[in-house]
Design a protein around this motif. Structure first.
Motif, PDB file in Angstrom:
ATOM      1  N   SER A 100      58.117   4.883   7.018  1.00  0.00           N
ATOM      2  CA  SER A 100      59.004   3.744   7.249  1.00  0.00           C
ATOM      3  C   SER A 100      59.625   3.218   5.969  1.00  0.00           C
ATOM      4  N   THR A 101      59.501   3.962   4.869  1.00  0.00           N
ATOM      5  CA  THR A 101      60.085   3.452   3.629  1.00  0.00           C
ATOM      6  C   THR A 101      61.533   3.852   3.471  1.00  0.00           C
ATOM      7  N   GLY A 102      62.080   4.562   4.447  1.00  0.00           N
ATOM      8  CA  GLY A 102      63.481   4.917   4.365  1.00  0.00           C
ATOM      9  C   GLY A 102      63.731   6.243   3.665  1.00  0.00           C
ATOM     10  N   THR A 112      66.014  11.765   6.461  1.00  0.00           N
ATOM     11  CA  THR A 112      65.524  12.323   7.721  1.00  0.00           C
ATOM     12  C   THR A 112      64.957  13.727   7.557  1.00  0.00           C
ATOM     13  N   VAL A 139      57.645  11.215  13.862  1.00  0.00           N
ATOM     14  CA  VAL A 139      58.334  10.158  13.108  1.00  0.00           C
ATOM     15  C   VAL A 139      58.727   8.955  13.974  1.00  0.00           C
ATOM     16  N   PRO A 140      59.402   9.164  15.119  1.00  0.00           N
ATOM     17  CA  PRO A 140      59.806   7.980  15.882  1.00  0.00           C
ATOM     18  C   PRO A 140      58.606   7.150  16.328  1.00  0.00           C
ATOM     19  N   ASN A 200      55.767   7.010  14.841  1.00  0.00           N
ATOM     20  CA  ASN A 200      55.214   6.397  13.645  1.00  0.00           C
ATOM     21  C   ASN A 200      55.964   5.113  13.288  1.00  0.00           C
ATOM     22  N   TRP A 201      57.278   5.125  13.503  1.00  0.00           N
ATOM     23  CA  TRP A 201      58.037   3.913  13.180  1.00  0.00           C
ATOM     24  C   TRP A 201      57.563   2.722  14.002  1.00  0.00           C
ATOM     25  N   GLN A 202      57.138   2.971  15.248  1.00  0.00           N
ATOM     26  CA  GLN A 202      56.590   1.877  16.032  1.00  0.00           C
ATOM     27  C   GLN A 202      55.145   1.564  15.614  1.00  0.00           C
ATOM     28  N   ALA A 203      54.358   2.613  15.438  1.00  0.00           N
ATOM     29  CA  ALA A 203      52.916   2.394  15.305  1.00  0.00           C
ATOM     30  C   ALA A 203      52.485   2.074  13.882  1.00  0.00           C
ATOM     31  N   HIS A 204      53.266   2.495  12.897  1.00  0.00           N
ATOM     32  CA  HIS A 204      52.878   2.303  11.505  1.00  0.00           C
ATOM     33  C   HIS A 204      52.600   0.830  11.221  1.00  0.00           C
ATOM     34  N   ASP A 205      51.523   0.579  10.466  1.00  0.00           N
ATOM     35  CA  ASP A 205      51.143  -0.783  10.101  1.00  0.00           C
ATOM     36  C   ASP A 205      50.927  -1.693  11.309  1.00  0.00           C
TER      37      ASP A 205
END
Lengths: 830, 169, 311
Positions: free
Chosen positions: A318-320, A323, A385-386, A388-393
């Motif tokens: 999620s640090t940008g 892709t 990845v998608p 992870n963007w929701q679940a991260h942290d």
């Protein structure tokens, strides 16, 4: 049974060999602290790790109690942040790795057929570093300066601007200090596994635990350096104000994240692998058949070791990052399931061979399979990845990591406690209490952590001290907290059993689990020398396949080095691959030097915290003297020992197969990893903000060339010195090392380190090379003194043989540093 | 396997599944759906009534004048608690039972019912407290407590809740 | 927009009831992966069960099947699904509406149309429905993370970098977002709200953003405005038409219109405003605003009423 006969006895006391028994005796009373035996040091690691586990577990209970209801005021935000930071820090750095290394230190020589670990004083030194470092970190609570920036210490939150005071310094200095224990133990384990196996124990016949520990040790050697470098950079930024992570000065906060996760991801496997090794050792015992697919398991473990270094960026989705990078790391992350799957199916197929006995350790192994497989599957989900963007942290990740770490490490570990405790204490732990502990832990664990998957998907982020009422997290959190109390109750039952079995437990018979590995050769408690005579080994499960080992009394077994008339501690050194005896390794007797040396390092660290820089420097000097006293021994190379069945063998050979040479190679691996981490930093910063490259001034090219020339000459000398140990070589090498340092300093003088991050990192890089050169110089001067005082004579050339690769690697680092220093102005990579 | 064992295993599984199902449903449901809380409240109410019936001794009983005059006609304490949260009283006052109400700007409202005066200007009676909540500056020009635009009905409910904090009940 | 805030609204911050294309795509993936993971888990546990009951060695092919073939099939399926989802949600739309959000300890600075009119607001983000919106994410101090679970996944806000996140809200409503990267003492108190409106409502909202703040038209409101001007509030806060330029704290031009106060943490009303001004450090420890507990009672009330009137 009378009172006296109900006590576990250590070893057979043989009146016929008093010198021998005396040579291996542990000093009584408080002088036991001077013991360097792997049995004592290993138990110290294990008990200290267990205490840190309980402290960290208590902190976890505080966290769960705070979160039991919304907007709770049980802890204020500051205390909560300290508590969760310390929970993670203690669990990862002061519990998981040290306790597993403790088991390795304790078990490896017993399993491999050695009388002690190969560098006992190094092991003792590592333990004291770990203890003192851990105490420094814990002491922060006393000064109300407990670290509160999370166990990941992300910059810039952890820089002086946003975390004033000492809390972050306590973390950085204490943890780096404690990490010394981990890396020293890594070197020691590598050398011990490769160099001190029983005769006939080729790598293919090594107990599987040895393989797991070998890979783990290599991973520690390569995996810890990035964090050590990161911590040093951050501490320099905090104390001296050099801008490594400041974007306004050409730095980048993400550099810290890269360094941290370059360590942090392998760390997870470093924790998992030894525990999996324990499972692979215990499981065949209860099945009564050897591990299914030994070769597959070994290949899987080695593969895992390599892959684990290529996944770090999946903590940074999620640090940008671009892709394409995301997709690559995503794919790489999922690949690790293959070696994991192979191991899991090795375990399952091992069970298929016969009906296993359902003992307490076996219960914990089943618990491990259940929990770890679930955790692994959520791990694969997180690699997407998608998702992870929701679940991260979020709490989903909290659930996942506890499934992997508690399932993959704590459950096998407690199983291992039930399995090997008889070896420590001579008594069995309780089957009944063990079952209670297991079921409470198992149920409590799932209540606590399974629900967190849902809490996370419902949007609750991690590391929040309070949450608002009514948005869907209240009841889930309450249940999780209740579950954590059940889990804690299970742990407490285990701890109670671990304490109480010392007077309540029944005496352990010889080979109580009917295991096949060598550590069960003696009836618990085995004597201090592990093996009265070291037997030849023909199989991976010698106690199953070599009936003569269990038919006789353990001290009557045929083997090498039965007699020890000179009263020295010694063990057999073997060929790293074939396991055939190669040399006799002389081992040290109890000594205070490691403890005192570690104490000086501790003084230095505390003085650094208190900003008494002169005291810190003095203590560091005392540490160097400590190392010299430690190594101030008469060389015994060239002597021979009659080993009995394996003939006459030389003592401490000066060869590339010798244990010290292999240890130097292991050390160089760490050094190269440290240097590579700095190099990574230089290249990264250069790449991120190229316009900052030359803003701080250009190094002096002439001096760079001079430094490289001095380094080249030094390396040539070091290689020449291997042939004959003239004192002149040592003196020239010391002078050249000093000269190279000086030239490097002159080359860097035009570069102002506080101007840009790149300049600061270049200074650190040069500083690291200077440290390497200093080591070579100090080594050479020490060598001169030894020769002058007659401690090393002609032909006794271990230092010369070992110094050569060290010099070569240092020279290569010097060349790399020179390229990085000179390249910008030459426009080489422009 | 003996039939007894099969029955035991089946019963245990069914029970476990039932407990798991109920707990999961409860955990996932919105706060308004609170069968456990409702059941607890119901049993508490019945229990108290039962105990009260046994304990009641009409001859010896004397009216609790003090607590009776604190009773607010038509006030709903449960709704009052909710309103205290919504009007933001907790920013300035500690209000037990209201999540997040731990302000230290004004006095703590713990055991408010025991106080003699409100803000030093009004007696601590239901009517006065209600009027105070509707417009504090009207009674005390220099008070820092703003008029929050509280309606009379809302004020009554909040007063009903506030009077549950204290020694009388 | 003076409707109820999301505080206490069940499921206002969940990824399981999506309201944006990113969250919708991810939810499909989440459900698919969860079902697949459950099946694989059951299969492995069945293997454990069978292995437990079996009493002779299994064929080495089982190792290949469980250790290689099963993972590889699962991984390929996962990568395909994941990559397609990624491609569909991580798109870059050059024509998208741009909203710049900058993270601060512990609040959010919001600028609409940053390349043009640069209309500033804070802690509440209004977006039009069914329209691609690119959030341009920055940080002023430490790392924060921008996360509205109902609409999309999270992207970090990193000092020195600009990250972009393109989303498309698919239904009207009010959704809660929260900082997802630990950012210090009051990290748990750093939330915000996203309000999804019809396109024309959004346009009239942004048109109104360049207006000056509402006049202080009663005696008390005038007193409140004077307190605001005289007590140094203007050093950090801007109110269009009253005191402009300061950017250290949130823009207060329409503070009374926001549903929540203190970065999405408390309901917006006079009571919370007064308590906030008087004792910020108690409500939000570590915030950069000092507690204004030296104001006289009437002054405090006046400024709270004044701010609450700015709609």
């Amino acid at each position: 049974m009378t009172e006296t006969s109900n006590k576990p006895v250590q070893g057979p006391v043989l009146d016929s060999l008093p010198t021998y028994e005396k040579a291996w005796a542990t000093p009584p009373g408080w002088r036991k602290l001077s013991s360097v035996s792997h049995r004592v040091v290993g138990q110290r690691f294990i008990v200290t790790g267990l205490i840190f586990f309980l402290i960290a577990g208590m902190l976890a209970i505080l966290v769960r109690t705070q979160l039991i209801v919304p907007e709770n005021t049980f802890l204020d935000a500051e205390t909560y942040n300290q508590v969760f930071t310390m929970h993670g820090t203690l669990m990862m750095f002061l519990f998981a790795i040290p306790i597993l290394e403790g088991f390795g230190v304790y078990l490896l020589p017993l399993m491999l057929g050695a009388r002690d670990l190969i560098f006992p004083r190094l092991g003792a030194f590592g333990y004291w570093c770990y203890l003192f470092g851990g105490l420094i970190v814990l002491a922060s609570f006393l000064f109300d300066a407990a670290p509160d920036g999370g166990w990941f210490m992300y910059t810039p939150l952890s820089t002086k601007e946003y975390t004033p005071g000492l809390s972050a310094d306590f973390w950085l200095i204490g943890i780096t200090f404690a990490e010394i224990a981990s890396v020293t133990a890594a070197v020691e384990i590598i050398a011990a596994i490769l160099c001190t196996r029983a005769p006939g124990m080729s790598l293919a016949k090594m107990p599987i635990f040895g393989w797991y520990m070998l890979v783990t040790a290599f991973m520690i050697a390569v995996g810890f350096p990035p964090l050590i470098i990161g911590s040093i950079l951050l501490e320099i930024e905090r104390v001296l104000g050099l801008p490594f992570f400041d974007p306004a000065m050409g730095g980048d906060p993400l550099l810290w994240q890269h360094l941290f996760w370059l360590f942090g991801h392998p760390e997870v496997y470093i924790i998992f692998l030894p525990a999996a090794g324990m499972v692979a050792t215990m499981l065949p015992t209860f099945v009564g058949k050897p591990l299914f697919g030994y070769g597959f398991a070994v290949a899987a473990v080695v593969t895992m070791g390599f892959i684990s270094f290529g996944l770090w960026a999946h903590h940074m989705f999620s640090t940008g990052l671009p892709t394409v990078t995301l997709s690559l790391f995503s794919a790489a992350s999922t690949v690790v399931t293959i070696p994991t799957g192979v191991q899991i199916f090795c375990f399952i197929l091992t069970m298929a061979q016969a009906r296993p006995r359902l003992t307490v350790p076996m219960l914990f192994i089943l618990g491990f399979l259940f929990i770890f497989v679930l955790g692994g599957l959520t791990g694969v989900m997180l690699a997407s990845v998608p998702f992870n963007w929701q679940a991260h942290d979020s709490y989903f990740v909290v659930a996942h990591l506890h499934y992997v770490l508690i399932g993959g490490m704590v459950f096998p570990l407690i199983g291992a406690f039930y399995y090997w405790t008889p070896h420590f204490t001579g008594r069995m732990m309780s089957e009944r209490l063990g079952k209670w502990a297991f079921w409470l832990m198992f149920i409590g664990f799932h209540v606590t952590f399974f629900l967190m998957h849902i809490t996370g998907l419902r949007g609750m982020p991690r590391r929040i001290a309070t949450y608002p009422e009514g948005i869907g997290w209240d009841r889930l959190n309450m249940l999780s907290s209740i579950g954590s109390y059940i889990l804690a109750a299970g742990v407490l039952i285990f701890v109670w059993d671990f304490i109480a079995h010392r007077w309540r437990g029944p005496l352990a018979p010889r080979d109580p689990w009917k295991a096949g590995t060598l550590e069960w050769l003696y009836a618990p408690i085995a004597p201090g020398h592990n093996f009265h005579a070291i037997p030849r080994v023909h199989s991976r499960e010698p106690l199953w396949d070599q009936p003569e080992l269990l038919e006789n009394e353990a001290h009557e077994i045929e083997g090498m080095l039965r007699d020890a008339p000179h009263g020295r501690r010694e063990t057999v050194g073997c060929h790293p691959v074939s396991g055939e005896p190669l040399q006799i390794v002389r081992l040290p007797h109890p000594t205070w030097v490691p403890m005192i040396t570690a104490f000086f390092v501790a003084v230095s660290a505390v003085a650094l915290l208190a900003s008494f820089y002169y005291v810190a420097a003095a203590a560091l000097g005392a540490t160097l003297i400590g190392f010299a006293v430690w190594a101030w021994e008469k060389s015994e190379t060239g002597q021979t020992v009659d080993t009995g069945p394996e003939g006459i063998l030389p003592v401490d050979i000066a060869s590339r197969l010798g244990h010290t040479y292999i240890a130097v190679i292991g050390t160089l691996l760490i050094m190269v990893a440290l240097f590579a981490s700095i190099l990574f930093g230089v290249l990264y910063l250069w790449n991120v903000q190229p316009d900052f490259t030359r803003r701080a001034g250009d190094p002096d090219l002439l001096w760079i060339v001079l430094a490289v020339v001095a380094g080249a000459a030094l390396t040539a000398m070091a290689y020449l010195a291997r042939r004959n140990g003239y004192v002149l070589y040592d003196i020239v090498i010391a002078v050249l090392a000093g000269g190279a340092c000086w030239a490097l300093y002159q080359a860097l003088r035009p570069v102002t380190p506080d101007q840009t991050a790149l300049a600061a990192t270049l200074w650190v890089m040069a500083g690291f090379v200077a440290v390497q050169l200093f080591v070579l110089g100090y080594w050479s001067v020490f060598n001169v003194l030894r020769k002058v005082f007659g401690l090393a004579g002609k032909g006794q050339r271990i230092p010369e043989v070992n110094r050569a690769p060290y010099a070569l690697v240092t020279f290569l680092m010097l060349v790399a540093a020179a390229v990085m220093l000179g390249a910008p102005q030459l426009g080489v990579f422009a | 396997m003996s039939p007894a064992r099969i029955i035991r295993i089946a019963l245990t599984s069914v029970l476990t599944a039932a407990v798991l199902g109920v707990v999961t449903l409860w955990a996932l449901a919105a706060p308004a759906f609170d069968p456990v809380g409702a059941a607890l409240a119901w049993s508490k109410q019945r229990g108290e009534a039962l105990v009260g019936w046994y304990a009641s001794d009409p001859v010896a009983a004397t009216p609790q004048w003090q607590s009776m005059h604190m009773r607010v006609a038509g006030g709903d304490p449960a709704r009052g608690r909710q309103l205290i949260n919504e009007y933001g009283c907790g920013a300035c006052h500690v209000v037990p039972g209201v999540p997040g109400a731990r302000g230290t700007v004004g006095p703590s409202l713990t055991s408010l019912a025991d106080r003699a005066y409100i803000a030093g200007v009004l007696t601590n009676a239901p009517g006065d407290l209600t009027r105070w909540l509707i417009n504090p500056p009207y009674f005390s020009q220099d008070t820092a407590m703003p008029d929050l635009g509280v309606t009379e009905a809302d004020a009554k409910d909040m007063v009903a809740y506030l009077y549950t904090l204290g020694g009388f009940e | 927009m003076s409707e109820q805030s999301t505080l206490g609204q069940f499921d206002s911050q969940t990824s399981l009831i999506p309201a944006g294309t990113g969250a919708e795509g991810t939810l499909v993936l989440t459900i698919t992966m969860s079902v697949a993971a459950t099946l694989i888990f059951l299969a492995v546990m069945a293997a454990v069960w069978l292995a437990w009951r079996r009493e002779r060695p299994g064929h080495i092919w089982w190792l290949w099947a469980g250790g290689f073939i099963l993972p590889v099939i699962a991984l390929v399926a996962l990568m395909v699904g994941s990559t397609f989802t990624l491609a569909s949600i991580a798109r870059v739309d050059r024509d998208a509406l741009v909203i710049e959000v900058t993270g601060h300890q512990y609040w959010w600075d919001v600028v609409y149309d940053p390349d043009g009119r640069a209309l500033r607001d804070a802690n509440e983000i209004i977006v039009p429905v069914d329209t691609p919106v690119t959030f341009r994410l920055k940080s002023e101090d430490v790392i924060h993370s921008f996360w509205v679970p109902s609409i999309s996944g999270k992207i970090d806000m990193i000092p020195g970098r600009v990250n972009e996140l393109t989303v498309e809200a698919s239904r009207k409503g009010r959704f809660r977002g929260q900082c997802a990267e630990f950012c210090g003492l009051s990290h748990p108190l750093m939330a915000f709200e996203v309000v999804v409106l019809e396109k024309d409502e959004f346009d009239s909202f942004t048109a109104g953003l360049s207006d000056e703040a509402r006049d202080a038209d009663t005696l008390q409101l005038k007193q409140g405005r004077d307190v605001f001007l005289n007590e140094g509030c203007t050093a950090c806060h801007a109110i269009r038409g009253v005191a402009e330029g300061a950017r250290v704290g949130p823009d207060l031009t329409r503070v009374g219109a926001r549903a929540a106060l203190g970065a999405g943490m408390w309901r917006m009303n006079v009571g919370n405003l007064a308590g906030w001004i008087a004792d910020v450090q108690d409500m939000k420890p570590g915030a950069n605003m000092p507690s204004y507990n030296h104001l006289s009672g009437p002054d405090l009330r006046a400024v709270a009423h004044y701010l609450s009137s700015l709609k």
